[in-house]
Design a protein around this motif. Structure first.
Motif, PDB file in Angstrom:
ATOM      1  N   LEU A 250       0.831  -1.208   0.000  1.00  0.00           N
ATOM      2  CA  LEU A 250       0.000   0.000   0.000  1.00  0.00           C
ATOM      3  C   LEU A 250       0.865   1.258   0.000  1.00  0.00           C
ATOM      4  N   LEU A 251       1.940   1.232   0.787  1.00  0.00           N
ATOM      5  CA  LEU A 251       2.839   2.385   0.809  1.00  0.00           C
ATOM      6  C   LEU A 251       3.535   2.578  -0.528  1.00  0.00           C
ATOM      7  N   HIS A 252       3.834   1.464  -1.224  1.00  0.00           N
ATOM      8  CA  HIS A 252       4.509   1.557  -2.515  1.00  0.00           C
ATOM      9  C   HIS A 252       3.584   2.060  -3.613  1.00  0.00           C
ATOM     10  N   SER A 253       2.355   1.537  -3.642  1.00  0.00           N
ATOM     11  CA  SER A 253       1.473   1.824  -4.774  1.00  0.00           C
ATOM     12  C   SER A 253       0.483   2.939  -4.508  1.00  0.00           C
ATOM     13  N   GLY A 254       0.393   3.419  -3.258  1.00  0.00           N
ATOM     14  CA  GLY A 254      -0.610   4.427  -2.948  1.00  0.00           C
ATOM     15  C   GLY A 254      -0.158   5.837  -3.243  1.00  0.00           C
ATOM     16  N   PRO A 255      -0.994   6.840  -2.889  1.00  0.00           N
ATOM     17  CA  PRO A 255      -0.631   8.244  -3.090  1.00  0.00           C
ATOM     18  C   PRO A 255       0.621   8.605  -2.311  1.00  0.00           C
ATOM     19  N   GLY A 256       1.535   9.291  -2.988  1.00  0.00           N
ATOM     20  CA  GLY A 256       2.782   9.649  -2.349  1.00  0.00           C
ATOM     21  C   GLY A 256       3.815   8.560  -2.383  1.00  0.00           C
ATOM     22  N   GLY A 257       3.453   7.385  -2.929  1.00  0.00           N
ATOM     23  CA  GLY A 257       4.410   6.293  -3.021  1.00  0.00           C
ATOM     24  C   GLY A 257       5.413   6.555  -4.122  1.00  0.00           C
ATOM     25  N   PRO A 258       6.418   5.675  -4.258  1.00  0.00           N
ATOM     26  CA  PRO A 258       7.482   5.889  -5.245  1.00  0.00           C
ATOM     27  C   PRO A 258       6.981   5.893  -6.679  1.00  0.00           C
ATOM     28  N   LEU A 287     -15.127   0.193  -8.204  1.00  0.00           N
ATOM     29  CA  LEU A 287     -13.984   1.038  -7.898  1.00  0.00           C
ATOM     30  C   LEU A 287     -12.779   0.637  -8.740  1.00  0.00           C
ATOM     31  N   PRO A 288     -11.846   1.568  -8.959  1.00  0.00           N
ATOM     32  CA  PRO A 288     -10.582   1.205  -9.607  1.00  0.00           C
ATOM     33  C   PRO A 288      -9.826   0.181  -8.751  1.00  0.00           C
ATOM     34  N   PRO A 289      -8.886  -0.577  -9.353  1.00  0.00           N
ATOM     35  CA  PRO A 289      -8.207  -1.653  -8.614  1.00  0.00           C
ATOM     36  C   PRO A 289      -7.522  -1.177  -7.334  1.00  0.00           C
ATOM     37  N   GLN A 290      -6.897  -0.026  -7.381  1.00  0.00           N
ATOM     38  CA  GLN A 290      -6.182   0.429  -6.190  1.00  0.00           C
ATOM     39  C   GLN A 290      -7.143   0.760  -5.061  1.00  0.00           C
ATOM     40  N   GLU A 291      -8.234   1.471  -5.365  1.00  0.00           N
ATOM     41  CA  GLU A 291      -9.207   1.811  -4.326  1.00  0.00           C
ATOM     42  C   GLU A 291      -9.960   0.578  -3.848  1.00  0.00           C
ATOM     43  N   ARG A 292     -10.171  -0.380  -4.754  1.00  0.00           N
ATOM     44  CA  ARG A 292     -10.842  -1.621  -4.349  1.00  0.00           C
ATOM     45  C   ARG A 292      -9.954  -2.409  -3.373  1.00  0.00           C
ATOM     46  N   LEU A 293      -8.642  -2.404  -3.621  1.00  0.00           N
ATOM     47  CA  LEU A 293      -7.728  -3.072  -2.702  1.00  0.00           C
ATOM     48  C   LEU A 293      -7.780  -2.412  -1.334  1.00  0.00           C
ATOM     49  N   ARG A 294      -7.850  -1.098  -1.285  1.00  0.00           N
ATOM     50  CA  ARG A 294      -7.945  -0.418   0.008  1.00  0.00           C
ATOM     51  C   ARG A 294      -9.225  -0.811   0.735  1.00  0.00           C
ATOM     52  N   GLU A 295     -10.330  -0.884  -0.010  1.00  0.00           N
ATOM     53  CA  GLU A 295     -11.607  -1.235   0.610  1.00  0.00           C
ATOM     54  C   GLU A 295     -11.560  -2.641   1.198  1.00  0.00           C
TER      55      GLU A 295
END
Length: 831
Positions: A250-258, A287-295
């Motif tokens: 999540l830290l890698h692929s989320g907002p502010g990640g690398p 939801l988009p894949p990234q937001e779905r993963l967060r959910e």
């Protein structure tokens, strides 16, 4: 701690020479070339791994041996334990130029994972990207009967941390979808047991049952790392590994990640509005894949917190928790890891709260749904001693998000800093994590920093009990804990730190029954310690020493020093005493940054008082005196007027001669400071009467310590103290010239005394020579009183360093003139 046998093996591995290692590698090569790789090859590889990993520097292996290790690793018919050891040895040898591994034709994912681990250890970014792309292709495959993927998820997590730009956006989205499937849609049926083929094996006995909770209930919701069962399916193992890498991903692929060019900066209004409306969020499949993963990650963590409230039925679950590490470290080995008291393992809770913290930082819409959940969790965990480590990430969560959500969490911080150190100071893991939490959370404390500062007596319990590993951490934390209001009390507690260790030891022993204490327990042989702990006469002192918060009024703990003296020989107390000088240096470095004249004067007086009131641990007093003497001079240099302000106390200290204990370092510093700063040039309030009083006190002290038959109560005086006393008396006489005849007479006697044969019984030849030389120099200087005053009491301008560097000023000429004048052979004319 290692056993004696393990220590012996490690020592042999470290001491093996290059020639012996070469012979051993030849034997390993012979064993690996056999068709049947049996127990001998396994044992030889274990010893080789111990040899290459037991030292800090890399061992050099023969190229033939390295090639055979690679061949064995890549062989499809090689047993798995041998491949694991070959990979471990090659990783220890990395980075290496002799590697020639290739994975193009490797189909076994377990073998591919081992190869990838060796290649990643090389540290080559190009190689890391290549490994990442190869592993990603396998992970993207969707064949249900395909190769096991659980060996590759740790590799993918490592690739993302080593080379964040390896994955493209479409690849990240694809992996997000796979993680959602593994986290949320793993089977809730147990796996099929492998039949042993015995007579009693029946199809009915091998029927898989449902996954259960730790309390025995059938799991009706989705599978998590806290679900239990006899056998697990492939997707259940992937579920566990997906959770273990979830936070890092999540830290890698989320907002502010690398991977993203900039952080997702949401406005305060947007965060608060979205968080209120999030209860009716869009269906997750839209939801988009990234937001779905967060959910789904949010649902998973909530499910874990709900499962953590269940009681384990079997003792085997408690034993399993002791045998494995944290679930995010041990992977699938911690599927069901209840704690000793029957609650589930706190490590799962810690990781769940940390993931929720990441989710709320990336998307504020999760914030209000998380707050109520964590409040209830905190209230439940406060009464569970097995889960105290989970309270740290909860407190960190409220520090991070409490202000944004307008939620006060003072009760959380009060419980954290009041109860945990007092009840769990003896837990080394909690101690380290607690101090790390304090250091890492400093930018978040804000207006709550006062709670941290007022709780320093409790934090020092961690330090007193675990001083060797925590000393460097406290050196970094001390400047934050200090202010003008807590500096004096902190210094008292630092000087009493070994005494605090002894009191904590006694407190811990008193909570055990006599039959449970070890035979070497000192308190059994000295019951007075335990009786004193319960004695009403001393309970107030013990309570003050073991207090949880700063009291503002330090107590004199000298009575406890004598009571706890039998514990001074404990190893833990001795270790704590060794750390105190380092902590004192850090304390004064921080205090001098903000101390005003009043605080500096108060601290200087405290140094004198406590120099004669320390817990008597062997060697402790001498080490502390070395620091106190240097810091007393530093305080005087910072605020020279404190010598005049504290004239009464300094006279009492000199008159009592208490500073002669040990090496006399403190007394030497006090005497030097009197001669340096008791002058009108430093403080206009200085009077001739004060100078005369100090002169008489120092003269009496010098007379007493230089007697050839010293008193029984007065210890032998070091020569440094004698020379300092003579110099200070000369300085005072140069400022009150009526005293010059008395000093001259005394110095003449000192010179004669130092040259006499009787002095050899008190001082060595070198020490007597130093005393004689100093007395001669001072006598010559006093022959010209005006010159003596110029040299011994220079003005502030003369003391500035620039006068010693600037050859155009008159000072170098004056110094040269004085040096000629004090010589008997020299006249006033040059040449």
């Amino acid at each position: 701690m290692f056993t004696a046998a393990a220590e012996s093996l490690l020592r042999q591995a470290r001491e093996i020479q290059a020639e012996e290692l070469k012979k051993f590698c030849s034997r390993v090569c012979q064993l690996l070339q056999k068709e049947d790789l049996g127990p001998d090859a396994l044992d030889a590889l274990r010893r080789l791994f111990l040899i290459v990993s037991a030292t800090k520097y890399n061992r050099r292996l023969e190229k033939t041996c390295v090639d055979l290790l690679q061949t064995t690793l890549c062989s499809p018919s090689c047993p798995e334990p041998l491949q694991l050891l070959c990979a471990a040895v090659l990783r220890e040898m990395s980075p290496s130029d002799s590697l020639s591994l290739s994975w193009e034709h490797v189909q076994n994912t377990r073998q591919l994972g081992l190869l990838a681990s060796v290649l990643l250890a090389q540290g080559d970014q190009k190689l890391v990207r290549s490994v990442g792309q190869r592993v990603l292709k396998v992970l993207e495959s969707r064949q249900p009967e395909g190769p096991s993927l659980r060996h590759l998820l740790p590799v993918m997590s490592k690739v993302a941390s080593l080379a964040p730009d390896t994955l493209h956006e479409d690849q990240t989205s694809a992996l997000n979808k796979r993680l959602v499937d593994w986290l949320r849609y793993a089977s809730v049926q147990q796996g099929v047991a492998h039949s042993s083929g015995g007579f009693f094996s029946t199809p009915r006995a091998r029927q898989p049952g449902p996954v259960t909770e730790v309390d025995g209930a059938v799991a009706t919701d989705f599978f998590t790392v806290l679900s239990t069962g006899q056998h697990f399916t492939e997707d259940q193992w992937l579920n566990v590994q997906a959770f273990s890498m979830l936070r890092a991903w999540l830290l890698h692929s989320g907002p502010g990640g690398p991977r993203t060019p900039a952080a997702d900066d949401r406005s305060e209004l947007e965060g608060s509005t979205l968080s209120v409306l999030s209860a009716a969020s869009t269906a997750s499949h839209l939801l988009p894949p990234q937001e779905r993963l967060r959910e789904k990650a949010f649902e998973y963590c909530q499910r874990l917190i709900e499962q953590s409230n269940r009681r384990a039925l079997r003792k085997a679950d408690s034993d399993l928790q002791k045998a494995v590490s944290a679930p995010w470290q041990a992977g699938g080995q911690a599927l069901a890891a209840p704690s000793e008291c029957g609650m589930v393992s706190p490590q799962c809770l810690v990781e769940a709260v940390l993931v929720l913290d990441v989710l709320c930082r990336q998307d504020p819409s999760f914030l209000y749904r998380t707050l109520s959940c964590l409040r209830a969790l905190h209230a439940r965990l406060c009464g569970d001693p097995a889960c105290v480590r989970a309270l740290l990430p909860i407190a960190r969560f409220f520090l991070t998000h409490g202000e944004a959500a307008a939620v006060g969490a003072e009760a959380v911080y009060q419980h954290l800093f009041t109860r945990l150190p007092s009840d769990h100071f003896h837990s080394p893991m909690l101690a380290f994590e607690f101090i790390q939490f304090c250091r890492d959370s400093l930018p978040l404390f804000g207006r709550n920093l006062g709670i941290l500062r007022m709780s320093f007596p409790n934090l020092f319990k961690f330090l007193a009990w675990n001083s060797p590993p925590l000393t460097s951490e406290f050196v970094a934390l001390l400047p934050v804990l200090l202010d003008a209001g807590t500096a004096v009390e902190t210094l008292h507690l630092l000087l009493d730190l070994p005494c605090l260790t002894a009191a904590l030891d006694l407190h811990l022993r008193s909570s055990q029954a006599a039959s449970e204490r070890p035979l070497w327990d000192v308190s059994l042989r000295t019951p007075g310690c335990l009786e004193a702990l319960r004695d009403p006469q001393f309970q107030g002192l013990f309570q003050h020493l073991l207090r949880a918060k700063a009291s503002g009024t330090p107590e004199r703990l000298a009575p406890l020093h004598q009571l706890l003296q039998p514990l001074a020989s404990c190893a833990r107390v001795a270790q704590c005493a060794e750390a105190v000088p380092t902590l004192l240096q850090a304390f004064f470095s921080a205090v001098t940054q903000f101390a005003d004249g009043a605080l500096a004067s108060q601290l200087a007086l405290l140094l004198l008082e406590r120099s004669d009131s320390l817990y008597q641990v062997p060697g402790y007093e001498a080490r502390v005196h070395r620091v106190l003497s240097a810091q007393f001079l530093a305080l005087c240099k910072l605020h020279p007027s404190l010598v005049v302000e504290r004239a009464k106390e300094l006279l009492e200290f000199v008159g009592s001669a208490g500073g002669l204990r040990g090496s006399g370092r403190v007394l030497t510093s006090v005497v030097w400071a009197i001669g340096e700063y008791l002058s009108v040039s430093w403080d206009r309030r200085c009077t001739v009467e004060q100078i005369n009083k100090f002169f008489e006190a120092l003269e009496a002290l010098l007379f007493e310590v230089t007697q050839l038959r010293p008193s029984v109560t007065l210890p032998k005086c070091p020569p440094q103290v004698i020379t300092a006393l003579m110099t200070t008396l000369t300085k005072l006489a140069s400022r009150s010239q009526d005293l010059i005849p008395r000093v001259s007479l005394f110095l003449s006697k000192m010179r004669t005394l130092a040259q006499s044969t009787a002095a050899s019984s008190v001082h060595s030849e070198e020490d007597a020579g130093a005393i004689c030389t100093r007395a001669t120099e001072l006598l010559n200087l006093l022959k010209m009183p005006s010159v003596a005053q110029f040299v011994l009491t220079p003005s502030g301008e003369v003391s500035e360093p620039r006068y010693h560097r600037d050859t155009n000023t008159a000072l170098p000429l004056a110094l040269r003139t004085v040096s000629r004048l004090v010589e008997r052979e020299a006249g006033l004319l040059p040449g």
